[in-house]
Design an enzyme around this catalytic site. Structure first.
Site, mmCIF file in Angstrom:
data_model
loop_
_atom_site.group_PDB
_atom_site.id
_atom_site.type_symbol
_atom_site.label_atom_id
_atom_site.label_comp_id
_atom_site.label_asym_id
_atom_site.label_seq_id
_atom_site.Cartn_x
_atom_site.Cartn_y
_atom_site.Cartn_z
ATOM 1 N N ASP A 63 66.947 1.868 -48.368
ATOM 2 C CA ASP A 63 68.403 1.817 -48.332
ATOM 3 C C ASP A 63 68.790 0.658 -47.407
ATOM 4 O O ASP A 63 68.027 0.277 -46.522
ATOM 5 C CB ASP A 63 68.921 3.154 -47.790
ATOM 6 C CG ASP A 63 70.400 3.108 -47.504
ATOM 7 O OD1 ASP A 63 71.165 2.740 -48.418
ATOM 8 O OD2 ASP A 63 70.796 3.389 -46.357
ATOM 9 N N ASP A 65 72.340 -0.146 -45.793
ATOM 10 C CA ASP A 65 73.273 0.089 -44.683
ATOM 11 C C ASP A 65 72.899 1.357 -43.921
ATOM 12 O O ASP A 65 72.851 2.443 -44.485
ATOM 13 C CB ASP A 65 74.706 0.194 -45.212
ATOM 14 C CG ASP A 65 75.109 -1.074 -45.972
ATOM 15 O OD1 ASP A 65 74.640 -2.160 -45.587
ATOM 16 O OD2 ASP A 65 75.866 -0.952 -46.958
ATOM 17 N N SER A 108 79.927 0.507 -53.450
ATOM 18 C CA SER A 108 81.146 0.824 -54.193
ATOM 19 C C SER A 108 82.318 -0.046 -53.750
ATOM 20 O O SER A 108 83.373 -0.031 -54.390
ATOM 21 C CB SER A 108 81.500 2.302 -54.024
ATOM 22 O OG SER A 108 81.818 2.576 -52.676
ATOM 23 N N ASP A 177 69.053 6.864 -44.875
ATOM 24 C CA ASP A 177 69.644 7.569 -43.729
ATOM 25 C C ASP A 177 70.554 8.724 -44.107
ATOM 26 O O ASP A 177 71.073 9.391 -43.219
ATOM 27 C CB ASP A 177 70.407 6.579 -42.842
ATOM 28 C CG ASP A 177 71.624 5.984 -43.544
ATOM 29 O OD1 ASP A 177 71.541 5.745 -44.769
ATOM 30 O OD2 ASP A 177 72.651 5.769 -42.872
#
Ligand SMILES: [Zn+2]
Length: 618
Positions: A63, A65, A108, A177
């Protein structure tokens, strides 16, 4: 792709609906057991990798961020990219180990118009400038309303990334996370490690299969696990006769299968000692030449008293095996030492086992494993410590001898039904009957054919659960027949019990109604698309209770059947017919203990092949 300018990719072709049943081979004679070692059905989950980096993992998916870089919400500015501490060095360790790296990130902000595709490309280029090159980037540009198959917790990007990296999800591990990362990885059959931040929700941390304090710690764990299943000193010669031992239940025997295949790959003869409750599973495992069935009173949950005559007979039987070495596989709460003593008395010259207790002269290899390692890997690491490794063409997943599995009952029609197995020999891990009946109703009303299975003592239970809407196979399936039924299933809905591991061995997706009495990362379905449901933080957590210690069995009884339907859809299992009537609202399901992201269960895009294309993000 020009170096340093990663562009978002959004091509995604999900796997076929559910999983097709494995190709059956002609029946084989008993003396051909050894040739059945490599099961053809397993190739679906573990095709030969193009560039094998290790036994367990070919690639690590990350991932972005909150995992690689500080989470700056909807960041379109490369100046705001700040790597988290130690990430560059950790990634370089993975690169040096030959692992390929992919990024899977929800963005998004594109759909919301908060930044453009060019901004995103600049941010991702800055990430590579600071953290080194990644072999693949997968970016979901959608928001929740799109109902796409790529936005995590949907598994689309995990499939796409693994394919772009020349491997399969089952040979990848994803580090992220939040709960959506864990759900996406699990739903594709990949491993997952959570690196929580201060804003990660406690229930998401509780539901994660493994938790590390940060990315460097996760990398340490990945490399440790990768190395643990590789012998430090591979053998030069084939071993002679190896006696392998796995007592206890069917599930215990099934999760030891990969380790037994590793031993069989380098031995002339493999003899398995198992208990009566594990016998049916042992009969389904590849790589075994002979089975000795004998209860061990220090292992069994409801043990008979120790009978000196019985122990003398067992010792004599073990001496007849004339084993050159023995490997005693155990769960972390079981002791290998009583049997090691009998094996010494029987004259076995070399004995290997996991033991935290001091073994004195009982063991030649005293192996130790940290708590929380998946059971199949725990067993593989013991085999490796004894010098046995899986061959390059084999993978660490569970497998069955499909030649030992009969054809499924004709009344089930074609493949694609959902199997619900409500029972368990351990009450604390069983699905409450009333809930199971509601799950059948919700699945049937959504257009799924539902088959309910159970053992000979569970006929009343399965009749109650199946009602008028499900096919009741209660009492009609031994383990081999159950495997035949599961081979045609789109998914299995089941607690933490043996059939979950049968499904994993067949590559059939699992909706795991997992009571947290034992660690999920250790006992959850291994390397198969899985969605975990149930309260992972319930008071029964880690109690190892066999009877639920909490009134009302709340870890499972509070589960909403609509979440099971959402999980079935997340796993890509299509319904057979249109819904009987307007089904329950399942737009936002609390999949995996309150995942913050919506499961786009009600959307027409969910559950069938979708190809989004183009790099613009619009
Ligand atoms: Zn998407």
């Amino acid at each position: 792709m020009p170096a340093g300018v990663p562009r978002p990719k959004m091509m995604f072709t999900p796997p076929g609906p559910g999983n097709p049943p494995p190709v059956r081979r002609d029946q084989e004679e008993p003396d051909q057991r050894r040739s059945a070692r490599v099961d053809p059905g397993g190739d679906r989950l573990f095709p030969p990798p193009t560039r094998p980096a290790g036994v367990l993992f070919d690639a690590v998916l990350l991932d972005r961020d909150g995992t690689l870089v500080e989470d700056v919400p909807y960041n379109g500015d490369p100046e705001k990219v700040r790597p988290l501490p130690g990430v560059r060095e950790a990634l370089d360790r993975l690169r040096a180990a030959g692992l390929r790296l992919g990024v899977v990130t929800n963005q998004s902000g594109l759909a919301r118009g908060l930044f453009g595709a060019a901004d995103l490309a600049r941010v991702n280029a800055r990430v590579e400038e600071l953290l080194g090159p990644f072999d693949d980037w997968q970016v979901c540009p959608h928001d929740d309303r799109a109902g796409c198959r790529c936005r995590k917790p949907e598994p689309g990007m995990v499939y796409a990334a693994s394919g772009a990296l020349g491997t399969v999800p089952a040979r990848c591990v994803l580090v992220g996370d939040i709960g959506a990362d864990m759900v996406a990885a699990g739903a594709a059959g990949a491993g997952a490690i959570m690196v929580p931040t201060p804003v990660t929700r406690p229930e998401e941390i509780a539901a994660a299969p493994h938790v590390a304090r940060d990315l460097p710690a996760a990398v340490e764990e990945i490399l440790r696990r990768q190395n643990a299943v590789r012998p430090a000193a591979p053998r030069r010669d084939r071993a002679g006769t190896v006696l392998v031992v796995r007592s206890d239940s069917a599930g215990d025997v099934l999760v030891t299968g990969p380790a037994i295949r590793a031993v069989a790959a380098g031995a002339h003869r493999v003899v398995l000692l198992c208990g009566p409750r594990g016998r049916a599973a042992a009969d389904l495992l590849p790589g075994i030449d002979e089975i000795i069935e004998w209860p061990l009173p220090w292992i069994d949950g409801n043990p008979e008293p120790v009978d000196p005559d019985d122990m003398r007979h067992l010792t004599e039987r073990l001496a007849q095996v004339d084993a050159d070495e023995a490997i005693i596989f155990t769960s972390y709460h079981q002791s290998a030492l009583p049997l090691a003593l009998l094996l010494r008395v029987a004259g076995v010259p070399r004995i290997h086992a996991i033991s935290d207790d001091y073994p004195g002269s009982l063991l030649d290899t005293r192996h130790r494993v940290p708590v929380g390692v998946p059971e199949p890997e725990r067993a593989l690491s013991l085999a490796a410590a004894a010098g046995h490794a899986l061959p390059d063409h084999d993978g660490p997943g569970l497998r069955l001898r499909t030649d030992a599995v009969p054809p499924p009952p004709a009344e089930l029609g074609g493949p694609g039904y959902v199997v619900l197995h409500p029972g368990s020999t351990v009450q604390a891990r069983a699905c409450p009957p009333e809930l199971a009946a509601r799950i059948v109703r919700v699945l049937a009303e959504a257009g799924h054919r539902v088959v309910v299975t159970g053992g000979p003592h569970e006929r009343e239970l399965t009749a109650l659960v199946a009602g008028d809407l499900g096919v009741d196979l209660g009492g009609r399936t031994g383990l081999a027949e159950l495997a035949a039924v599961l081979a045609g299933a789109g998914a299995l809905v089941v607690g933490n019990t043996g059939p979950a591991h049968v499904a994993a061995a067949l590559g059939v997706p699992v909706v795991s109604l997992f009571a947290p009495t034992v660690p999920y990362g250790q006992w959850g379905p291994y390397r198969v698309p899985t969605v975990r449901l149930g309260d992972a933080g319930a008071p029964c957590r880690d109690t190892r209770a066999t009877s639920c210690p909490v009134a009302g069995h709340p870890c499972l009884s509070r589960l909403d059947p609509a979440d099971v339907l959402a999980a079935v859809r997340l796993l890509g299992v299509p319904a057979d017919r249109p819904p009987a009537r307007t089904g329950p609202a399942v737009g936002v399901a609390a999949v995996a203990a309150g995942s913050s992201a919506a499961v786009a269960a009600g959307s027409p895009a969910a559950g069938r092949a979708v190809t989004t294309s183009g790099g613009s993000g619009r």
